[in-house]
Design a protein around this motif. Structure first.
Motif, PDB file in Angstrom:
ATOM      1  N   ARG A 124       0.839  -1.190   0.000  1.00 35.52           N
ATOM      2  CA  ARG A 124       0.000   0.000   0.000  1.00 35.52           C
ATOM      3  C   ARG A 124       0.882   1.250   0.000  1.00 35.52           C
ATOM      4  N   ASN A 125       0.476   2.255  -0.776  1.00 35.09           N
ATOM      5  CA  ASN A 125       1.139   3.557  -0.760  1.00 35.09           C
ATOM      6  C   ASN A 125       0.434   4.439   0.262  1.00 35.09           C
ATOM      7  N   PHE A 126       1.130   4.796   1.324  1.00 33.60           N
ATOM      8  CA  PHE A 126       0.542   5.653   2.353  1.00 33.60           C
ATOM      9  C   PHE A 126       0.708   7.134   2.014  1.00 33.60           C
ATOM     10  N   GLU A 155       8.912  11.095  -3.416  1.00 33.69           N
ATOM     11  CA  GLU A 155       8.908  10.555  -2.058  1.00 33.69           C
ATOM     12  C   GLU A 155       7.711   9.627  -1.898  1.00 33.69           C
ATOM     13  N   ARG A 156       7.956   8.449  -1.374  1.00 31.36           N
ATOM     14  CA  ARG A 156       6.873   7.483  -1.180  1.00 31.36           C
ATOM     15  C   ARG A 156       7.018   6.762   0.165  1.00 31.36           C
ATOM     16  N   LEU A 157       5.924   6.702   0.890  1.00 28.76           N
ATOM     17  CA  LEU A 157       5.856   5.935   2.129  1.00 28.76           C
ATOM     18  C   LEU A 157       5.037   4.690   1.820  1.00 28.76           C
ATOM     19  N   ARG A 158       5.663   3.521   1.977  1.00 26.20           N
ATOM     20  CA  ARG A 158       5.035   2.284   1.505  1.00 26.20           C
ATOM     21  C   ARG A 158       5.089   1.202   2.579  1.00 26.20           C
ATOM     22  N   GLY A 159       4.222   0.210   2.413  1.00 28.14           N
ATOM     23  CA  GLY A 159       4.225  -0.890   3.372  1.00 28.14           C
ATOM     24  C   GLY A 159       3.080  -1.840   3.130  1.00 28.14           C
ATOM     25  N   ARG A 160       2.861  -2.705   4.094  1.00 32.41           N
ATOM     26  CA  ARG A 160       1.724  -3.618   4.049  1.00 32.41           C
ATOM     27  C   ARG A 160       0.455  -2.838   4.372  1.00 32.41           C
ATOM     28  N   PRO A 161      -0.705  -3.416   4.083  1.00 33.37           N
ATOM     29  CA  PRO A 161      -1.967  -2.721   4.385  1.00 33.37           C
ATOM     30  C   PRO A 161      -2.081  -2.281   5.840  1.00 33.37           C
ATOM     31  N   GLU A 162      -1.458  -3.021   6.758  1.00 33.97           N
ATOM     32  CA  GLU A 162      -1.603  -2.694   8.178  1.00 33.97           C
ATOM     33  C   GLU A 162      -0.652  -1.602   8.661  1.00 33.97           C
ATOM     34  N   GLY A 163       0.312  -1.220   7.830  1.00 35.31           N
ATOM     35  CA  GLY A 163       1.216  -0.162   8.278  1.00 35.31           C
ATOM     36  C   GLY A 163       2.446  -0.034   7.406  1.00 35.31           C
ATOM     37  N   PRO A 164       3.081   1.163   7.380  1.00 36.27           N
ATOM     38  CA  PRO A 164       4.264   1.390   6.546  1.00 36.27           C
ATOM     39  C   PRO A 164       5.518   0.754   7.130  1.00 36.27           C
ATOM     40  N   PHE A 165       6.451   0.359   6.240  1.00 35.83           N
ATOM     41  CA  PHE A 165       7.734  -0.144   6.731  1.00 35.83           C
ATOM     42  C   PHE A 165       8.918   0.413   5.953  1.00 35.83           C
ATOM     43  N   VAL A 166       8.656   1.240   4.912  1.00 34.56           N
ATOM     44  CA  VAL A 166       9.769   1.816   4.175  1.00 34.56           C
ATOM     45  C   VAL A 166       9.400   3.196   3.639  1.00 34.56           C
ATOM     46  N   TYR A 167      10.371   4.098   3.725  1.00 34.75           N
ATOM     47  CA  TYR A 167      10.217   5.443   3.180  1.00 34.75           C
ATOM     48  C   TYR A 167      11.274   5.622   2.100  1.00 34.75           C
ATOM     49  N   PHE A 168      10.827   5.884   0.855  1.00 34.57           N
ATOM     50  CA  PHE A 168      11.715   6.025  -0.284  1.00 34.57           C
ATOM     51  C   PHE A 168      11.818   7.483  -0.721  1.00 34.57           C
ATOM     52  N   LYS A 185       1.832   5.185  -9.219  1.00 35.29           N
ATOM     53  CA  LYS A 185       1.317   3.983  -8.578  1.00 35.29           C
ATOM     54  C   LYS A 185       1.716   2.759  -9.404  1.00 35.29           C
ATOM     55  N   ARG A 186       2.098   2.996 -10.648  1.00 38.91           N
ATOM     56  CA  ARG A 186       2.634   1.927 -11.496  1.00 38.91           C
ATOM     57  C   ARG A 186       4.063   1.617 -11.054  1.00 38.91           C
ATOM     58  N   PRO A 187       4.580   0.406 -11.360  1.00 41.92           N
ATOM     59  CA  PRO A 187       5.984   0.113 -11.057  1.00 41.92           C
ATOM     60  C   PRO A 187       6.892   1.129 -11.732  1.00 41.92           C
ATOM     61  N   LEU A 188       7.836   1.661 -10.982  1.00 38.61           N
ATOM     62  CA  LEU A 188       8.678   2.754 -11.448  1.00 38.61           C
ATOM     63  C   LEU A 188       9.430   2.411 -12.729  1.00 38.61           C
ATOM     64  N   ASN A 214      13.834  12.485  13.832  1.00 37.76           N
ATOM     65  CA  ASN A 214      12.424  12.768  14.105  1.00 37.76           C
ATOM     66  C   ASN A 214      11.552  12.588  12.862  1.00 37.76           C
ATOM     67  N   PHE A 215      12.077  13.012  11.706  1.00 36.08           N
ATOM     68  CA  PHE A 215      11.300  12.933  10.466  1.00 36.08           C
ATOM     69  C   PHE A 215      11.042  11.484  10.067  1.00 36.08           C
ATOM     70  N   ILE A 216      12.111  10.672   9.996  1.00 37.53           N
ATOM     71  CA  ILE A 216      11.963   9.268   9.589  1.00 37.53           C
ATOM     72  C   ILE A 216      11.148   8.487  10.617  1.00 37.53           C
ATOM     73  N   ALA A 217      11.384   8.770  11.896  1.00 34.79           N
ATOM     74  CA  ALA A 217      10.622   8.080  12.950  1.00 34.79           C
ATOM     75  C   ALA A 217       9.141   8.363  12.799  1.00 34.79           C
ATOM     76  N   GLY A 218       8.788   9.602  12.468  1.00 32.99           N
ATOM     77  CA  GLY A 218       7.385   9.947  12.282  1.00 32.99           C
ATOM     78  C   GLY A 218       6.778   9.227  11.097  1.00 32.99           C
ATOM     79  N   LYS A 219       7.536   9.105  10.017  1.00 31.44           N
ATOM     80  CA  LYS A 219       7.035   8.419   8.824  1.00 31.44           C
ATOM     81  C   LYS A 219       6.808   6.932   9.080  1.00 31.44           C
ATOM     82  N   LEU A 220       7.776   6.286   9.736  1.00 37.70           N
ATOM     83  CA  LEU A 220       7.716   4.833   9.931  1.00 37.70           C
ATOM     84  C   LEU A 220       6.990   4.436  11.218  1.00 37.70           C
TER      85      LEU A 220
END
Length: 263
Positions: A124-126, A155-168, A185-188, A214-220
């Motif tokens: 999921r793209n958050f 910039e993309r915040l992505r992860g499983r439906p239940e929550g993000p796990f990576v910030y690109f 939303k298509r593969p890059l 603080n920034f990355i912690a907030g995103k993830l």
């Protein structure tokens, strides 16, 4: 009599193992190596609800006996999945399925979307943000452009439906011709190849551990100072000209990066 004997032999050589409405088989007559068949069997078991998310598999002795393969052959298959982060083995306790761990490998390089799709992991793209920025000194040097020449930043915040796990964060060379109006939303790399005839061929990566600011912690959604896996990826086209600089920040408890080397 001859026909009956052949049928009996074929039936005998296909050993099956059944666990609560699941039936898996290994064909000893197949040209496919036994350890490869065992590996595929284990992958199916991992996906079954009764073994998913931390459940223990039957022990090696039981599995090898029921499938009529050696423990060495079975261990080849188990080791491959342990290496990929799909299984966790503890001496004297047993082998269990990893709990919601995403694994990425350095071989067979694909975009994040393509890799996760190949593994059957829903993504999921958050968040998704697009902007035009002036490159910092290192980025301008990597692209070989002037500091005042703006580049597209994605910039993309992505992860499983239940929550993000990576910030690109990705920066793209202006020569590609991206406008910012693309459907990201298509593969890059599908966008680059199909829409701009730019084929991402080579990836050079740097991997390190960082403490989340603080920034990355907030995103993830983690505490400031928590460890994150930081991956910097330098991407080149077929002519080995730079086209993208990508930086990924991964939650350390949700991602395993594996490297496979062959001599």
């Amino acid at each position: 009599m001859v026909i009956e004997s052949k049928l009996f032999f074929a039936a005998f050589m296909i050993q099956s193992i059944t666990f609560e409405n699941m039936k898996f088989s290994i064909d000893h007559n197949s040209a496919v190596p036994l350890h490869v068949q065992a590996e595929e069997l284990l992958r199916k078991m991992i996906e079954d609800p009764q073994f998913r998310n931390g459940k223990f598999l039957p022990n090696e002795v039981e599995l090898s006996q029921q499938l009529e393969i050696s423990r060495t052959t079975l261990r080849q298959a188990l080791n491959k999945l342990v290496y990929e982060g799909l299984l966790i083995r503890k001496k004297g306790i047993g082998t269990r399925v990893s709990e919601k761990t995403v694994s990425s490998k350095s071989m067979n390089w694909k975009s994040f979307s393509q890799e996760m799709a190949a593994r059957g992991i829903p993504i999921r793209n958050f968040e998704l943000h697009i902007s035009w920025v002036k490159p910092h000194e290192d980025l301008a040097h990597f692209f070989g452009i002037k500091p005042e020449e703006k580049v597209l930043k994605l910039e993309r915040l992505r992860g499983r439906p239940e929550g993000p796990f990576v910030y690109f964060v990705s920066y793209f060379h202006p020569v590609i011709g991206l406008t910012g109006e693309e459907d990201f939303k298509r593969p890059l790399y599908e966008i680059l190849e199909q829409d701009y005839n730019v084929i991402a061929t080579l990836s050079k990566e740097e991997i390190s551990a960082k403490a989340a600011d603080n920034f990355i912690a907030g995103k993830l959604e983690i505490e400031t100072g928590s460890p994150v896996l930081f991956r910097k990826r330098f991407v080149y086209d077929q002519a080995e000209k730079p086209i993208e600089l990508n930086m990924g920040y991964y939650k350390s408890d949700s991602f395993i990066y594996t490297v496979e080397s062959r001599r």
